[in-house]
Each structure stands twice: as C-alpha cells, then as structure tokens.
Design a protein around this motif. Structure first.
Motif, PDB file in Angstrom:
ATOM      1  N   ASP A  87      -7.807  14.742  -2.287  1.00  0.00           N
ATOM      2  CA  ASP A  87      -7.855  15.892  -1.379  1.00  0.00           C
ATOM      3  C   ASP A  87      -6.620  15.988  -0.494  1.00  0.00           C
ATOM      4  OD1 ASP A  87     -10.292  16.858  -2.281  1.00  0.00           O
ATOM      5  OD2 ASP A  87     -11.455  15.804  -0.753  1.00  0.00           O
ATOM      6  N   ASP A  88      -6.205  14.863   0.074  1.00  0.00           N
ATOM      7  CA  ASP A  88      -5.050  14.869   0.980  1.00  0.00           C
ATOM      8  C   ASP A  88      -3.755  15.252   0.258  1.00  0.00           C
ATOM      9  OD1 ASP A  88      -6.634  14.174   3.165  1.00  0.00           O
ATOM     10  OD2 ASP A  88      -6.216  12.030   2.960  1.00  0.00           O
ATOM     11  N   GLN A  89      -3.549  14.680  -0.919  1.00  0.00           N
ATOM     12  CA  GLN A  89      -2.340  15.017  -1.679  1.00  0.00           C
ATOM     13  C   GLN A  89      -2.330  16.493  -2.062  1.00  0.00           C
ATOM     14  OE1 GLN A  89      -2.965  12.101  -4.787  1.00  0.00           O
ATOM     15  NE2 GLN A  89      -1.079  11.039  -4.224  1.00  0.00           N
ATOM     16  N   ALA A  90      -3.470  17.001  -2.521  1.00  0.00           N
ATOM     17  CA  ALA A  90      -3.554  18.409  -2.921  1.00  0.00           C
ATOM     18  C   ALA A  90      -3.243  19.320  -1.740  1.00  0.00           C
ATOM     19  CB  ALA A  90      -4.933  18.713  -3.497  1.00  0.00           C
ATOM     20  N   LYS A  91      -3.816  19.017  -0.591  1.00  0.00           N
ATOM     21  CA  LYS A  91      -3.569  19.822   0.614  1.00  0.00           C
ATOM     22  C   LYS A  91      -2.102  19.725   1.040  1.00  0.00           C
ATOM     23  CE  LYS A  91      -8.266  19.635   2.569  1.00  0.00           C
ATOM     24  NZ  LYS A  91      -8.734  20.683   1.750  1.00  0.00           N
ATOM     25  N   GLN A  92      -1.526  18.532   0.917  1.00  0.00           N
ATOM     26  CA  GLN A  92      -0.129  18.347   1.300  1.00  0.00           C
ATOM     27  C   GLN A  92       0.793  19.149   0.380  1.00  0.00           C
ATOM     28  OE1 GLN A  92       1.084  14.241   1.617  1.00  0.00           O
ATOM     29  NE2 GLN A  92       3.015  14.765   2.588  1.00  0.00           N
TER      30      GLN A  92
ATOM     31  N   LEU B 135       0.829  -1.205   0.000  1.00  0.00           N
ATOM     32  CA  LEU B 135       0.000   0.000   0.000  1.00  0.00           C
ATOM     33  C   LEU B 135       0.864   1.255   0.000  1.00  0.00           C
ATOM     34  CD1 LEU B 135      -2.873  -0.983   2.448  1.00  0.00           C
ATOM     35  CD2 LEU B 135      -3.034  -0.659  -0.031  1.00  0.00           C
ATOM     36  N   MET B 136       1.931   1.252   0.791  1.00  0.00           N
ATOM     37  CA  MET B 136       2.824   2.407   0.821  1.00  0.00           C
ATOM     38  C   MET B 136       3.512   2.572  -0.527  1.00  0.00           C
ATOM     39  SD  MET B 136       4.363   2.028   4.684  1.00  0.00           S
ATOM     40  CE  MET B 136       5.898   2.728   4.226  1.00  0.00           C
ATOM     41  N   THR B 137       3.948   1.496  -1.138  1.00  0.00           N
ATOM     42  CA  THR B 137       4.590   1.553  -2.443  1.00  0.00           C
ATOM     43  C   THR B 137       3.609   2.074  -3.482  1.00  0.00           C
ATOM     44  OG1 THR B 137       6.028  -0.281  -1.842  1.00  0.00           O
ATOM     45  CG2 THR B 137       5.817   0.209  -4.191  1.00  0.00           C
ATOM     46  N   SER B 138       2.385   1.598  -3.424  1.00  0.00           N
ATOM     47  CA  SER B 138       1.355   2.050  -4.350  1.00  0.00           C
ATOM     48  C   SER B 138       1.112   3.539  -4.192  1.00  0.00           C
ATOM     49  CB  SER B 138       0.067   1.270  -4.111  1.00  0.00           C
ATOM     50  OG  SER B 138      -0.974   1.792  -4.883  1.00  0.00           O
ATOM     51  N   SER B 139       1.076   4.011  -2.953  1.00  0.00           N
ATOM     52  CA  SER B 139       0.859   5.430  -2.683  1.00  0.00           C
ATOM     53  C   SER B 139       2.007   6.270  -3.237  1.00  0.00           C
ATOM     54  CB  SER B 139       0.722   5.653  -1.179  1.00  0.00           C
ATOM     55  OG  SER B 139       0.644   7.012  -0.890  1.00  0.00           O
ATOM     56  N   VAL B 140       3.249   5.815  -3.047  1.00  0.00           N
ATOM     57  CA  VAL B 140       4.408   6.534  -3.572  1.00  0.00           C
ATOM     58  C   VAL B 140       4.371   6.546  -5.094  1.00  0.00           C
ATOM     59  CG1 VAL B 140       6.920   6.456  -3.801  1.00  0.00           C
ATOM     60  CG2 VAL B 140       5.874   6.198  -1.551  1.00  0.00           C
ATOM     61  N   MET B 141       4.035   5.412  -5.714  1.00  0.00           N
ATOM     62  CA  MET B 141       3.961   5.366  -7.176  1.00  0.00           C
ATOM     63  C   MET B 141       2.881   6.308  -7.692  1.00  0.00           C
ATOM     64  SD  MET B 141       6.427   3.624  -8.142  1.00  0.00           S
ATOM     65  CE  MET B 141       6.054   3.554  -9.870  1.00  0.00           C
ATOM     66  N   ALA B 142       1.721   6.339  -7.023  1.00  0.00           N
ATOM     67  CA  ALA B 142       0.650   7.247  -7.429  1.00  0.00           C
ATOM     68  C   ALA B 142       1.102   8.688  -7.282  1.00  0.00           C
ATOM     69  CB  ALA B 142      -0.602   6.983  -6.596  1.00  0.00           C
ATOM     70  N   SER B 143       1.864   8.982  -6.235  1.00  0.00           N
ATOM     71  CA  SER B 143       2.353  10.337  -6.016  1.00  0.00           C
ATOM     72  C   SER B 143       3.375  10.733  -7.072  1.00  0.00           C
ATOM     73  CB  SER B 143       2.947  10.457  -4.612  1.00  0.00           C
ATOM     74  OG  SER B 143       1.948  10.179  -3.650  1.00  0.00           O
ATOM     75  N   LYS B 144       4.221   9.791  -7.482  1.00  0.00           N
ATOM     76  CA  LYS B 144       5.179  10.073  -8.555  1.00  0.00           C
ATOM     77  C   LYS B 144       4.446  10.351  -9.861  1.00  0.00           C
ATOM     78  CE  LYS B 144       9.312   7.737  -6.999  1.00  0.00           C
ATOM     79  NZ  LYS B 144      10.435   6.919  -7.381  1.00  0.00           N
ATOM     80  N   GLU B 145       3.410   9.570 -10.128  1.00  0.00           N
ATOM     81  CA  GLU B 145       2.612   9.798 -11.340  1.00  0.00           C
ATOM     82  C   GLU B 145       1.947  11.169 -11.284  1.00  0.00           C
ATOM     83  OE1 GLU B 145      -0.110   6.544 -12.022  1.00  0.00           O
ATOM     84  OE2 GLU B 145       1.487   5.094 -11.679  1.00  0.00           O
ATOM     85  N   LEU B 146       1.446  11.534 -10.111  1.00  0.00           N
ATOM     86  CA  LEU B 146       0.831  12.844  -9.929  1.00  0.00           C
ATOM     87  C   LEU B 146       1.839  13.957 -10.229  1.00  0.00           C
ATOM     88  CD1 LEU B 146      -1.287  14.886  -8.899  1.00  0.00           C
ATOM     89  CD2 LEU B 146      -0.422  14.428  -6.588  1.00  0.00           C
TER      90      LEU B 146
END
Length: 166
Positions: A107-112, A16-27
């Motif tokens: 929402d969380d990523q945008a706020k961060q 899950l953490m890896t998936s979140s990091v990959m999604a953040s890199k894509e973002l």
C-alpha cells in the motif's frame, strides 16, 4: 556492550533499508515489464521509429537524455491501454495504485508512486501539448525514482522484457 548493541542495531537498520530498496527495484522492474506488454500495439498505433524504441530501452539510464516528443505519445498510448489515465490525460489514482499492487507493491509503495506521478503532473501542467507534457512527466518520474534508488538495472529490465516477449 552497549556499543556492540548499537552496532548491531545499525546493522539491522541498514539491512532493512537495503532490503526495502532491493524490493523497490524489483517492483519497478516488474512494473516496467508490465508496461511494455502493450508496447508493440502502441508502437504501430503511434507509428514510432527506431529512435523512440531506443528511448524506451534506455529509459531507466539516468545519463540517457530523453528529448523526443513522440516518446510522450507512446507513453500516453501505453497508459491508455493499461487504463492508467483518464480522458483528461491525468493519472487515475485508483487504477494506478491497483497496477502497482498487481506488480508487487504494498500500500505504501503504491501510494508513493502515485504521489510521485501526481507531483510530476502538477509541475508540468502548463505544457499544452499532451505528448510533450507526458515526456516531461516521464522524465520527472525517472528522476524521482533514481533519487529514491528504486530504478531497476537495465540488464534486469532487458532480461524481463525478453522473457515476456517469448
């Protein structure tokens, strides 16, 4: 049995953490591409040389030193074109969140992301020259994104930029 459940739980958490990091890199890749859509307009408006374009292409390389004040001027121009900063040359939080969400942020990523930029702005508010201040804010932002392991790979960013240019 309890040991195997614990291992499975750790495995799921890591995935899950890896998936979140990959999604953040894509973002971050999508946002970088979105930002560069106004690059050509600003390149001529600000009249930047090839060395500043080199800075843009190497922006996400952590080892690449960003020292040119004109890069800050270019970033200001692009942020203005995208309506991300106000007359006070500070990030417009609502519009910045919308920009992030339009490129896939939740929402969380945008706020961060907004919080990161806001923190960087506060750290460098004493710099009077707007372009020099934006250069320092940009460097701060890049560092914090690398700390989160969200920085996109240069190869992917270049592919996206080339695809958007065609």
């Amino acid at each position: 049995m309890a040991d195997s459940r614990w291992r499975f739980t750790r495995f799921v958490c890591v995935m899950l953490m890896t998936s979140s990091v990959m999604a953040s890199k894509e973002l971050m890749t999508k946002m970088s591409t979105g930002f560069t859509k106004v690059l050509d307009q600003c390149k001529s408006e600000v009249n930047v040389g090839d060395h500043i374009m080199q800075d843009m292409y190497n922006f996400w390389r952590e080892e690449y030193e960003l020292v040119n004040r004109d890069l800050g001027c270019l970033v200001i121009c692009m942020a203005n074109k995208l309506e991300l900063i106000g007359d006070n040359q500070k990030l417009h939080h609502g519009k910045a969140e919308e920009f992030a969400k339009s490129h896939g942020a939740d929402d969380d990523q945008a706020k961060q992301l907004v919080a990161i930029v806001h923190d960087c702005e506060n750290q460098h508010q004493a710099i009077e020259d707007a372009c020099a201040r934006m250069l320092e804010i940009s460097k701060c932002f890049r560092t914090k994104i690398h700390e989160l392991k969200w920085a996109p790979s240069m190869e992917v960013v270049m592919e996206e930029i080339m695809a958007a240019a065609n």
